[in-house]
Design an enzyme around this catalytic site. Structure first.
Site, PDB file in Angstrom:
ATOM      1  N   GLU A 276      42.695  48.805 -68.989  1.00 22.89           N
ATOM      2  CA  GLU A 276      42.778  49.418 -70.319  1.00 22.89           C
ATOM      3  C   GLU A 276      41.666  50.425 -70.559  1.00 22.89           C
ATOM      4  O   GLU A 276      41.814  51.349 -71.352  1.00 22.89           O
ATOM      5  CB  GLU A 276      42.739  48.341 -71.423  1.00 22.89           C
ATOM      6  CG  GLU A 276      44.121  47.962 -71.892  1.00 22.89           C
ATOM      7  CD  GLU A 276      44.158  47.110 -73.150  1.00 22.89           C
ATOM      8  OE1 GLU A 276      43.123  46.916 -73.816  1.00 22.89           O
ATOM      9  OE2 GLU A 276      45.249  46.607 -73.463  1.00 22.89           O
ATOM     10  N   HIS A 297      48.853  34.754 -47.450  1.00 19.04           N
ATOM     11  CA  HIS A 297      50.187  34.392 -46.966  1.00 19.04           C
ATOM     12  C   HIS A 297      51.274  35.024 -47.819  1.00 19.04           C
ATOM     13  O   HIS A 297      52.431  34.618 -47.757  1.00 19.04           O
ATOM     14  CB  HIS A 297      50.310  32.869 -46.908  1.00 19.04           C
ATOM     15  CG  HIS A 297      49.329  32.278 -45.935  1.00 19.04           C
ATOM     16  ND1 HIS A 297      49.661  31.903 -44.657  1.00 19.04           N
ATOM     17  CD2 HIS A 297      47.990  32.075 -46.049  1.00 19.04           C
ATOM     18  CE1 HIS A 297      48.577  31.460 -44.036  1.00 19.04           C
ATOM     19  NE2 HIS A 297      47.553  31.558 -44.851  1.00 19.04           N
ATOM     20  N   LYS A 411      55.013  49.134 -78.338  1.00 16.82           N
ATOM     21  CA  LYS A 411      55.089  48.516 -79.671  1.00 16.82           C
ATOM     22  C   LYS A 411      56.060  49.300 -80.546  1.00 16.82           C
ATOM     23  O   LYS A 411      56.873  48.731 -81.272  1.00 16.82           O
ATOM     24  CB  LYS A 411      53.714  48.516 -80.339  1.00 16.82           C
ATOM     25  CG  LYS A 411      52.724  47.569 -79.695  1.00 16.82           C
ATOM     26  CD  LYS A 411      51.441  47.539 -80.508  1.00 16.82           C
ATOM     27  CE  LYS A 411      50.329  46.865 -79.759  1.00 16.82           C
ATOM     28  NZ  LYS A 411      49.032  47.030 -80.400  1.00 16.82           N
TER      29      LYS A 411
HETATM   30  O1  PA5 Z   1      41.058  45.302 -75.426  1.00 16.42           O
HETATM   31  C1  PA5 Z   1      41.758  45.472 -76.394  1.00 16.42           C
HETATM   32  O2  PA5 Z   1      41.392  46.124 -77.386  1.00 16.42           O
HETATM   33  C2  PA5 Z   1      43.149  44.881 -76.454  1.00 16.42           C
HETATM   34  O3  PA5 Z   1      43.500  44.265 -75.257  1.00 16.42           O
HETATM   35  C3  PA5 Z   1      43.229  43.850 -77.561  1.00 16.42           C
HETATM   36  O4  PA5 Z   1      42.317  42.831 -77.327  1.00 16.42           O
HETATM   37  C4  PA5 Z   1      44.637  43.266 -77.675  1.00 16.42           C
HETATM   38  O5  PA5 Z   1      45.581  44.277 -77.809  1.00 16.42           O
HETATM   39  C5  PA5 Z   1      44.734  42.329 -78.861  1.00 16.42           C
HETATM   40  O6  PA5 Z   1      44.423  43.007 -80.040  1.00 16.42           O
HETATM   41  P1  PA5 Z   1      44.058  42.256 -81.368  1.00 16.42           P
HETATM   42  O7  PA5 Z   1      42.841  41.445 -81.130  1.00 16.42           O
HETATM   43  O8  PA5 Z   1      43.847  43.329 -82.379  1.00 16.42           O
HETATM   44  O9  PA5 Z   1      45.232  41.368 -81.704  1.00 16.42           O
END
Ligand code: PA5
Length: 435
Positions: A276, A297, A411
């Site tokens: 990310e 494996h 989303k």
């Molecule tokens: O690293 C990030 O920002 C994302 O992976 C969030 O943690 C994830 O989308 C969850 O978001 P939230 O805590 O707002 O529900």
């Protein structure tokens, strides 16, 4: 103490120091999300105390299962630490221990229905975590778990068994928590989800699972000091330099390798952190993770002889917490007496060394990060090392490590398909596309 065996060139050390300067100078893209840099050394003892107090309170109350609800950065750090620190057969070996289970990280009907089945007849509490307070997966799971808890306990008792961890003022979860009178912890504005494991997002579930979060913060804090060096002595600079050098040489995929199944979720947390943070603007090292020798494996063939776009970072553990020797056998029908008297860990280490050499020979460059042992201190060190290296590495790549614009695309479609109010136009468009 973590040992890194990485040998980037001076040129890439220089590049990493430039990335380090951007991060430490707090002037780069996303610089309003740098609060995690200070967490190891500035987390107040009172905050840790609050987490420990809830853990103790629920234990005293006889809570058997705590459901931790969250997705992405809101669950992976806690899951990684708890999996690493727990006995492999925890539920049978320590039946009296508070179980921590996770929910809200998928939308599977079966998973959540089975979770509700599992909770039947048990004393339950819940930690619901969402920084934005609006993420669908945890919100759906929380609706289910909240109902379940409220069906067993009085309103007041139910509220004492639910803790919300969210933004200080915004989002549906905050509104709900205030309305229902839940205890809350704040995820600081300047800490993004995947960098939040050292906030209550990680600290509370890990404390509830029975682990020493003060030791974890100490490990992170010692690593933070090491990672302040502006030189190749800084392991975060070394790691960021080495992986970017591989990337520039055409190795687009990094595989994080472990030789201990307890580290599987460290791999999952690391994948999210790097995926990310770096995968944007058409750039980024693709983070993959494998568990060896298990996956030798399954994935071993590809790694040895498939497309040459891979490099490996081996996460090695120097000392095992348990000892087990291979015994001699009079008949030796399995031909294993050559291992008699040797520890399993010795065999594991030879598998590691042999695999590294084979992969290097097969054109897969290898790097190695060694932790002393699996415990809270070392996990804390590892969390901070990978976070710091991630910030530096993304700046070397030239991307903002702290945003995730690409996560919105799915989303939007999902909401359109589910007819969420406000998505009417998108709903119509997507249906036309699907005709
Ligand atoms: O690293 C990030 O920002 C994302 O992976 C969030 O943690 C994830 O989308 C969850 O978001 P939230 O805590 O707002 O529900």
């Amino acid at each position: 103490m973590i040992k890194v065996e990485l040998n980037p060139s001076d040129q890439y050390i220089e590049k990493a120091i430039e990335g380090y300067d951007v991060l430490e100078g707090r002037e780069g893209a996303g610089n309003d999300f740098l609060g995690w840099l200070d967490l190891p050394e500035q987390t107040p003892s009172s905050l840790v105390g609050e987490c420990e107090a809830i853990a103790q309170e629920w234990k005293d109350k006889g809570v058997q299962v705590v459901v931790v609800i969250g997705i992405g950065g809101s669950y992976l750090g806690a899951k990684a630490a708890i999996e690493a620190l727990s006995h492999s057969f925890d539920s049978d070996i320590n039946p009296q221990k508070t179980r921590v289970v996770f929910a809200g990280f998928n939308l599977s009907e079966e998973y959540h229905a089975e979770l509700l089945e599992y909770l039947q007849g048990k004393s339950v509490a819940c930690i619901v975590i969402s920084k934005s307070g609006t993420t669908t997966e945890p919100a759906v799971a929380f609706r289910l778990i909240k109902k379940h808890i409220e069906s067993i306990y009085s309103k007041e008792e139910a509220a004492s068994r639910i803790v919300a961890i969210t933004d200080k003022s915004r989002g549906a979860l905050k509104t709900l928590a205030d309305g229902e009178g839940y205890r809350t912890f704040v995820i600081p504005d300047n800490v993004g989800g995947r960098f939040s494991v050292l906030t209550p997002v990680g600290l509370l579930p890990i404390a509830v699972a029975g682990y020493d979060v003060r030791k974890m913060l100490l490990g992170a804090s010692d690593m933070a000091k090491l990672c302040r060096e502006r030189s190749a002595k800084n392991p975060a600079i070394l790691y960021a330099a080495a992986r970017n050098e591989q990337y520039a040489a055409g190795k687009k995929v990094e595989i994080l390798v472990n030789y201990n199944p307890k580290l599987q979720y460290i791999g999952e947390w690391w994948k999210q952190l790097y995926g990310e943070s770096e995968g944007k603007e058409g750039k980024g090292i693709f983070p993959a993770a494998v568990n060896f020798t298990t996956d030798l494996h399954s994935m071993g063939q590809y790694i040895q002889e498939g497309e040459r776009m891979l490099f490996e970072t081996v996460l090695s553990v120097k000392n095992t917490n348990k000892e087990l020797l291979v015994e001699s056998d009079e008949q030796n029908l399995d031909g294993l007496n050559f291992l008699a008297g040797k520890s399993l860990e010795h065999c594991n280490k030879m598998a590691e060394l042999g695999t590294r050499l084979a992969h290097i020979d097969g054109g897969v460059p290898n790097m190695r990060i060694e932790i002393d042992r699996i415990d809270e201190y070392n996990i804390g060190e590892l969390f901070f090392l990978f976070e710091k290296a991630c910030g530096i590495s993304a700046y070397i790549l030239g991307v903002n490590p702290f945003d995730q614009p690409g996560v919105e695309a799915y989303k939007k479609n999902m909401f359109a398909l589910l007819n969420k109010p406000g998505y009417e136009e998108a709903s119509q468009k997507i249906r036309e596309r699907l005709q």
